[in-house]
Structure formats: structure tokens, C-alpha cells
Design an enzyme around this catalytic site. Structure first.
Site, PDB file in Angstrom:
ATOM      1  N   GLU A  39       0.852  -1.187   0.000  1.00 52.88           N
ATOM      2  CA  GLU A  39       0.000   0.000   0.000  1.00 52.88           C
ATOM      3  C   GLU A  39       0.889   1.238   0.000  1.00 52.88           C
ATOM      4  OE1 GLU A  39      -3.735   2.028   2.438  1.00 52.88           O
ATOM      5  OE2 GLU A  39      -2.827   0.189   3.202  1.00 52.88           O
ATOM      6  N   GLU A  53      -5.662  -2.713  12.788  1.00 47.50           N
ATOM      7  CA  GLU A  53      -5.396  -3.554  11.619  1.00 47.50           C
ATOM      8  C   GLU A  53      -6.372  -4.723  11.550  1.00 47.50           C
ATOM      9  OE1 GLU A  53      -3.600  -2.117   9.613  1.00 47.50           O
ATOM     10  OE2 GLU A  53      -2.606  -0.730  10.979  1.00 47.50           O
ATOM     11  N   GLU A  81      -9.747   4.257   6.277  1.00 48.74           N
ATOM     12  CA  GLU A  81      -8.910   4.675   7.400  1.00 48.74           C
ATOM     13  C   GLU A  81      -9.675   5.491   8.435  1.00 48.74           C
ATOM     14  OE1 GLU A  81      -6.316   3.303   7.961  1.00 48.74           O
ATOM     15  OE2 GLU A  81      -5.585   2.567   6.044  1.00 48.74           O
TER      16      GLU A  81
END
Length: 886
Positions: A128, A305, A327
Site C-alpha cells: 500500500e 489492523e 482509514e
């Protein structure tokens, strides 16, 4: 030479890809000099109505060399394709086909830490946002989701552990001491979620039984020396899995969940499907080497996560402009989890402190952007506090507007409707609108308008009618995008505080009746809210629990602030009032600097601190926050012109006065809290240690030998890293006549004891880089020559360069510009080595507009110097070009 102007990518130009990848089969053959990657892609044309009808397939490349290429088993010649530094175009492809490419890469030479690279003796990945194109040719964009099968081949002695996403489906031995393992992930995912690890690792195993009764294997892979530092992360993982089931109804989907700790990692951690790769600082924890804050960070990051499994993996973002979709939502989720694991009020204060100090500064700087950016040059520059923290605040506002039950229904609808899809922020808000019946059209301006809104609040009290009115005006500052700013939908939570405490009042137009808490929905440029049944002129308790990420302006007198500190039941407002009182006292000294001796410190601040110290019933963590003055960074962020030396001197003088005036209370509090307990990273123990060490910090400012001796004694007797570092920091920063010699002794002692503990050494480096005594820059430069410092390790860079430039403000902003030149030197070195880290470290130079003319010229000069660098990376170019004056 660098191209004159790297081109920006715009949200308005988004188009679906012409092709999709149904399945991805990778064979990664690891070597000590070269690694061979063979990818087999089953590709079909995208049948979507708005997909382009390209005849050629264009794959992304990160400068890869092509060894071989075939289409449906036929080897292609050079006339069949075109290879450039950033793409591979295959001409005239059919509607569906199998494409096989082979390339050779050198992970050992990959210092950018993007794609496949080597950390110490371990192979690992970070894909990412656009790292996968450094591994193989691919449609490297988040809206291309594929089913992955990965076969890893490596030396069995060097790399006995071979991991990738999903479930293990095969393994075996090969000749010459090599072996292979094959992994299959049944869930479609974009390539940024791909992960693989190969190394000589040990593992800690556990299991979790899901709410449907499935047994999930849990494994944390670390170096053998770190096996004793995994228990906390494992507990945190299991707590997060349980919490996500109970609060969101989300159950884990694979048979195994793995975490790997990596020394060299640009970020904190990565949510790769089923195989999370973590920076060691976010997974390893043991009392002797880990602080309370680090324990809490491990818990939060592990949860974050894991929560991404649904908010980011099962439902992912269509394009990188939607980054906050995963996010912001996940930060909100992990913040609520952390609040439930500890103190909700303290967690809220900590989050707001970060937001106000750093994110508000980001909003006011040259890199200001909306939660949903409209353009970018390098996506890595947009992993920002605006995307994460402000994005989380936007989700929090939706949660508060809808309420807990409707928000859960909206989340359920969002997950079920878009499972296995790559979507946009609009899909998320649409689900919330559908379940609640609310129109969020105006509210969505929070996603598209940059900058921090300001609310100007005034009031009026009518004695005869016993009515009280609040007049609220909202505005948004100009930002670099130059767009017109429209009124936003701002939830403003308030209460009214009388002489005896909170007042129950009726809000005109509301059917809630007489209550002590209201949420005003501010939607216009100016609004008036009227309350009935108010028998005395109250002090308004505004922005309770920080109900919106705004700057609030109300002309509180110091007596008003004292009433809030003493009587408000909202913990955030009490803390905020104490911060405002401290700011006002410090600002008086800043104005009079350097003639501060004639300014008398307001006794109300002293008395407020005295009351906190004497209130043994108060939550210790809350007391610690109330006693902590606004930081220099916070004071600088609020100032229109930052007077570096004046702020540092004024804050130091106020701390000194508090310590002197309250010496008796501080000593009594320290003695009460100085108890030896078997260490636990529990909320209760963390609270006690936080207050004890705030008190120790005040006592260390006093001149008597006993106060320095107390710090030294705590250093030697501490049974945990929190108390050890607090004592060490106090001695290192002490102005006591004997402190410098003692600091040297303790620093040597610390290093000898923890030289083999990388994360402890990072703390050792950070304490010295943050020392606010004169000559700090020379100390920092010496630290960079120390054997323990590695210019290739992001944690070391953050501990030394990051701490000095972002936290040691009085030394970094020295009037001679030496701090700025030092930072520019490091950026120019890192530009070629690790441009992502270089761009992030550059931030302090971008804030030049807030400083005096002399400092401005020094900063601009260094920015121009960086911009003139040949082969400037896109990452650094974007930040520098946006920061320089036009």
C-alpha cells in the site's frame, strides 16, 4: 534530471479500468542476489457500461525489467508489447486471456521499503499504496480485485518460514536445500493488500472461537529473541476480535490470522488480508523495555489492523481519493475500542490533543486537503492526519447524529450491501441515510471542504424572561485550493453551568424538555439558539466531548474557566478549560518577553492545580492531563506568529512557578503514588504512573539536591520502562548544577543495559534528541554517528530527526537557521534512499509562514535548495512545490 513537473491525478478524471483480473497466481523464487517473480493473470474485459473499450492492456510497472511474456501460452515478441519505466502495454488483446510474465528483482537493494524488500535477514512486503508494481506487472489500483494464490520458494535453512495471504494449501521440499509453500486467499482483494514474508522466525500461537463456533488459529511471528514480547499483542488481538463481534457483529472469515513483526517498516502496520505486517514498535511489548504509552499503542494498532478486515478488506476503496473510507472509519472503530478498554474521557483528550496540535496545523498549512482529496501527485503524501484523524471525527459526528442503534444498522447495511466490492465514501453515507431517513447532503461537505471550521460564539442573558441565547457564527478559512467555502453541518454539544452546577433547561423548538445537555445542529452561517427556564446567567459548557473538529471561540473570563474546571461534569470541557487557563497565563508572559520578571502568575492557575493534587478521589489519568500545561507545539499552533523563544521561556517559567508554589502538595502526591507494584499495563496502573511522573517532572524543576536525587533513585529502582524513562528524561532536561554529569552516567547505564533492545534504544535516542538545552543540534549530529543509528531504519530516523525537528522546537527553530539546514541535509540524503520517509520528515519546513521574517527566509532558502536537487522524487517534489511561495 527530474521531469519539470510530475503530473497530478484528479478525482474528476476517474474511470474504471478496461480489464479485470479474475485470478492471480504468483511464484516468487527468492535468491540472495536476485528474486524471480512469475505471475499468471487470468484477465477479462470489464463489461461495465462506463469502462473504456481499450484494445491494449496497460499494466503498471515500478521500473521492472521483463524476462519473459506469453499470452495464452504463446510467447510474445517485441512487436506485441511496449515496455516503459512505468508500464507494460500488450497490444490487441482478446476479451479474455491468460497472461504470464516473468521478471527479476533485487529486494536486497530496495531501500524505499515499498514492494518486496529485505529487512535485516527477512524478506517482506509493503504494497500500500502502489508498491505491488515493484514486484510484478499489474493493474495496481484498488478497484481491481482478484483471487490470489501465491507460491514462495526459498532456502530452507535461511527461510524456514514462508508466509502469504490466506490459507496454506501445499508445501514441499526441493533439491539444493530449498523448499516451497503455497497459499490461497479465497476472498478477492486489490493487490495493495498482498503480503508475503520469508525468514527464520519463531512463532507464538493461540486460538479464538468466533461467535458462530469456528476455531481460528492466531499466530504472531517474531525473531526468537522477541518471543517474550508477544503476550500483550495476542491479548489485544483476542480482545479486538471479541469486541468487533459484540459491537459490530463482524466475525473473522479465514481459518488463520497471522501477524509478523518487521524492524524496517515505513508505517506502523499494514492490514494485509490474513497476514498483517507490523512495525516491531507496534507489536512487541514487555514492561522492562516498553512504556505504558507503547503498550496502549500496541493494543490500538493491533485492533486497528484487525478491524480493517471488514472496514478496508472485505469492503475496500474504489480509488485512493476514498482512502478515508477505510482509514477514517477504522480509526473511529479503534478509538472506541480503546475507550472501552480504558478511560473514555482520557482517550478522548488524547485524541483531541493530537488533532488540535498536528491535524489543525496540517489544515492550515500548504498541504491542506479535504478528507476526500480532489487531486494528488504522490498518494503516499496523503496518508495524513486529515485522512485518518479528521476522517474519524467525521464518522464520529455521523455516529452522534444518528445514535448508537441507527449507526450500527447503517454499518450492517454498508457491509452486507458492498461485501467484496471497492466503493466510495458516498456508499458509506448512503447506507447511513437509508437507515436513519436523514439527508446528509450538507453534512458531506466535511468530506469535500478543506480547512478547520471556526465557530464564534457569543451569548445574551435576559433576567426578566429567564432566557439565555447563544449566537453561533461559522466560517472556514481560505485554503490553497481557493474554493468557495459553504456552511457545514456542525453538531455542537453544550450544557449550561450555574453557580451550583449544571442547569436543566429547555431549548426553544426542541421537544426534549428540560435537560442538562443539548446538541445544537449548526447548519447556517449564523444561528441563534434560545433556552428557557434559566434562572441565572450561566457559563456555557461548549463543544462537550469535542463534538466536532472545529476551532471554538468564546470570550471566557478566567472566573468562567474556573467554574467549568470546578463544576462541569464533562471531562473534556474541564480539561479544555484548564488548558485555556494555562494558555492565557502563558500568553501574558509571551507578550512581555524577555521582561517576564515583572509579570505575576495568576493565582487561579496555581489554586486549580492545588485542588487537583488534593483531590485523591479523582481519576489519576485525568488528574495528570489536568496538571499538564499546553505543549509548546500546541501553543505554537494557536499563535498567529510563533515566538519560539518567548513561548519556551514563558511555559518553562509557569511550570517553575507551579512547582515552587505547590512543592508540599507535589511531594505528598509523589509519596502517595510511589509504590512498587507488579507491573500490569492496566488502565488503573497506567493512570497512577502517569500522574506520578507528571508530578516528578514538576519536582525536578526545583533546585534542591533532593529533587535530583529523587529522579536518580526512581531510575535505579524502577521495575518498568515508563518510570525508567520518566526519571531519565527529568535528569537529562534538568538545569540542576549536577544534572549534566548525572545525565551522562544514566544515559551510559541505560545504553549498556538495553543495547540489544532496538525499541529501547529508540527511546534512548529520542530522549537525547528532545533535550531542550542549548547545543542540542550538536548532540543530534553525534547521535547519528553512534553505532546504534541506522539511516536506513525508519524508527531510528523518527527517533532522532523526527523528534528533534517536531518536538524540540526551541532548538530546531534556532534563529541562525542551523536546524533548518540540518533537516534539509537529511531530506536530500533520504530523497533517493526512501522518498516516502523524506517527504514526511519535511513537514516542519513547510510551516514557514507562521514565523518571523528571519526564520521564514532561512526555511524558504532550504526548501529552494531541496527543490533544486537533481532527480527529486515525486514524494518530496509535491511537498516542496506546494510549500514554496508563489
Amino acid at each position: 534530471m527530474r521531469d519539470a513537473s510530475p503530473q497530478a491525478i484528479h478525482l474528476k478524471d476517474y474511470k474504471p479500468t478496461a480489464f479485470l483480473i479474475k485470478s492471480t497466481h504468483l511464484t516468487i523464487d527468492l535468491g540472495e542476489e536476485n528474486t524471480r517473480v512469475t505471475s499468471t493473470l487470468e484477465i477479462v474485459r470489464n463489461c461495465s457500461e462506463d469502462a473504456p473499450e481499450d484494445k491494449n492492456l496497460c499494466l503498471h510497472s515500478g521500473g521492472l525489467c521483463l524476462d519473459a511474456i506469453s499470452l495464452d501460452g504463446k510467447e510474445l515478441g517485441e512487436a506485441d508489447y511496449e515496455l516503459t519505466s512505468d508500464s507494460l502495454s500488450v497490444r490487441d488483446v482478446p476479451e479474455s486471456f491468460s497472461l504470464v510474465t516473468t521478471t527479476t528483482i533485487k529486494p536486497q537493494e530496495n531501500t524505499t521499503l515499498e514492494g518486496l524488500y529485505k529487512s535485516q535477514k527477512m524478506f517482506c512486503t509493503q504494497c500500500e499504496a502502489e508498491g505491488f508494481r515493484n514486484i510484478t506487472f499489474y493493474l495496481d489500483r484498488p478497484d481491481v480485485m482478484s483471487e490470489f494464490t501465491t507460491k514462495i520458494i526459498g532456502d530452507k535453512t535461511r527461510y524456514p518460514v514462508l508466509l502469504s495471504n490466506g490459507n496454506l494449501i501445499g508445501e514441499g521440499d526441493l533439491e539444493n536445500g530449498r523448499h516451497w509453500k503455497e497459499w490461497h486467499d479465497p476472498f478477492k482483494k486489490p493487490c495493495y493488500l498482498f503480503a508475503m514474508v520469508a525468514g527464520d522466525l519463531s512463532v507464538v500461537r493461540d486460538s479464538f472461537t468466533t461467535m458462530s463456533g469456528r476455531n481460528v488459529r492466531l499466530e504472531i511471528f517474531v525473531e526468537k529473541k522477541d518471543l517474550d514480547k508477544c503476550d500483550h499483542a495476542m491479548r489485544s488481538l483476542k480482545n479486538a476480535m471479541k469486541w468487533d463481534e459484540e459491537v459490530y457483529g463482524r466475525e473473522y472469515d479465514l481459518d488463520i490470522f497471522m501477524i509478523v513483526a518487521v524492524d524496517d517498516f515505513n508505517m506502523g502496520a499494514m492490514e494485509n488480508k490474513g497476514l498483517n505486517i507490523f512495525n516491531t514498535s507496534c507489536v512487541l511489548a514487555k514492561p522492562e523495555v516498553t512504556t505504558d504509552l507503547a503498550f496502549q499503542r500496541v493494543e490500538a494498532v493491533v485492533a486497528h489492523e484487525y478491524f480493517h478486515n471488514w472496514s478496508g478488506n472485505r469492503v475496500t476503496c474504489r480509488d485512493w481519493f476514498q482512502l478515508s473510507l477505510k482509514e477514517g472509519f477504522t480509526v473511529f472503530r479503534d478509538a472506541e475500542f480503546s475507550a472501552d478498554m480504558g478511560s473514555p474521557v482520557v482517550k478522548r483528550i488524547e485524541d483531541v490533543t493530537l488533532l488540535r496540535t498536528a491535524q489543525f496545523a496540517e489544515d492550515a498549512g500548504p498541504m491542506s486537503h479535504p478528507v476526500q482529496p480532489s487531486s494528488f501527485i504522490e498518494i503516499s503524501n496523503f496518508y495524513t492526519l486529515t485522512i485518518y484523524e479528521k476522517g474519524a471525527e467525521v464518522v464520529r459526528m455521523i455516529y452522534n447524529l444518528l445514535g448508537k442503534e441507527l449507526f450500527r444498522q447503517g454499518s450492517d447495511l454498508y457491509f452486507s450491501r458492498h461485501d467484496g466490492q471497492a466503493v466510495t465514501i458516498n456508499e458509506f453515507t448512503a447506507a447511513m441515510e437509508e437507515v436513519s431517513g436523514r439527508d446528509l447532503t450538507q453534512f458531506k461537505r466535511w468530506y469535500t471542504q478543506a480547512g478547520t471550521p471556526s465557530l464564534m460564539v457569543s451569548d445574551h442573558y435576559d433576567v426578566e424572561s429567564e432566557t439565555y441565547s447563544l449566537i453561533v457564527k461559522q466560517s472556514l478559512p481560505e485554503t490553497p485550493d481557493g474554493l468557495e467555502k459553504l456552511p457545514q453541518h456542525i453538531p455542537l454539544a453544550i450544557g449550561l453551568i450555574g453557580s451550583d452546577g449544571e442547569i436543566n433547561t429547555e431549548l426553544k423548538g426542541s421537544d426534549a424538555g428540560a435537560v442538562d445537555h443539548h446538541v445544537l445542529e449548526v447548519t447556517e452561517a449564523e444561528q441563534r439558539f434560545e433556552f428557557n427556564g434559566v434562572t441565572e446567567k450561566p457559563v456555557p459548557s461548549l463543544l462537550r466531548n469535542f463534538s466536532a473538529p472545529i476551532r471554538l471561540h468564546y470570550d471566557y473570563s478566567r472566573d468562567d474557566l474556573m467554574r467549568l474546571i470546578q463544576n462541569d461534569t464533562d471531562g473534556f470541557v474541564r480539561w479544555d478549560a484548564m488548558q485555556q487557563l494555562g494558555e492565557q497565563v502563558i500568553d501574558e508572559l509571551v507578550v512581555s518577553y524577555p521582561n517576564t520578571s515583572s509579570v505575576e502568575i495568576d493565582s487561579r492557575l496555581i489554586e486549580a492545580c492545588r485542588a487537583i493534587l488534593n483531590d485523591t478521589s479523582m481519576d489519576s489519568a485525568m488528574a495528570a492531563h489536568l496538571l499538564s500545561l499546553p505543549s509548546e507545539a500546541s501553543l505554537s499552533e494557536k499563535a498567529s506568529l510563533v515566538k519560539v523563544d518567548a513561548i519556551h521561556a514563558a511555559r518553562s517559567l509557569v511550570r517553575q512557578n507551579i512547582a515552587t508554589a505547590l512543592q508540599h502538595e507535589l511531594e505528598a502526591t509523589y509519596q502517595r503514588l510511589d509504590q512498587t507494584l507488579a507491573y500490569e499495563p492496566s488502565a488503573e496502573q497506567i493512570a497512577l504512573r502517569s500522574l506520578k511522573n507528571v508530578v516528578l517532572g514538576y519536582l525536578s524543576l526545583l533546585p534542591a539536591d533532593k529533587h535530583l536525587d529523587r529522579c536518580i533513585s526512581q531510575y535505579h529502582s524502577a521495575n518498568n520502562m515508563t518510570d525508567t524513562l520518566a526519571a531519565l528524561s527529568a535528569v537529562v532536561n534538568s538545569e540542576h548544577s549536577g544534572a549534566s554529569e548525572q545525565a551522562g552516567i544514566l544515559l551510559d547505564s541505560f545504553y549498556q543495559r538495553f543495547a540489544n533492545e532496538a525499541l529501547a534504544v529508540d527511546q534512548w535516542l529520542a530522549i537525547q534528541a528532545g533535550c531542550q538545552k542549548q547545543g542540542a543540534l550538536n548532540s543530534v549530529m553525534q547521535l547519528m554517528q553512534h553505532d546504534c543509528f541506522e539511516m536506513t531504519n525508519p524508527n531510528k530516523l523518527r527517533s532522532v530527526i523526527g523528534v528533534f525537528c517536531n518536538q524540540n522546537l526551541v532548538n530546531f527553530h534556532h534563529a541562525d537557521g542551523s536546524g533548518y539546514e540540518f533537516l534539509a541535509d537529511q531530506i536530500m540524503t533520504l530523497n533517493a534512499q526512501n522518498p516516502q520517509i523524506a517527504a514526511r520528515l519535511l513537514t516542519p519546513l513547510t510551516r514557514w509562514r507562521k514565523y518571523d521574517d528571519c526564520r521564514q527566509q532561512h526555511m524558504i532558502s532550504q526548501l529552494q535548495r531541496i527543490k533544486a536537487l537533481p532527480n527529486l522524487s515525486k514524494d518530496v517534489y509535491e511537498v516542496v512545490s506546494k510549500s514554496l511561495p508563489t
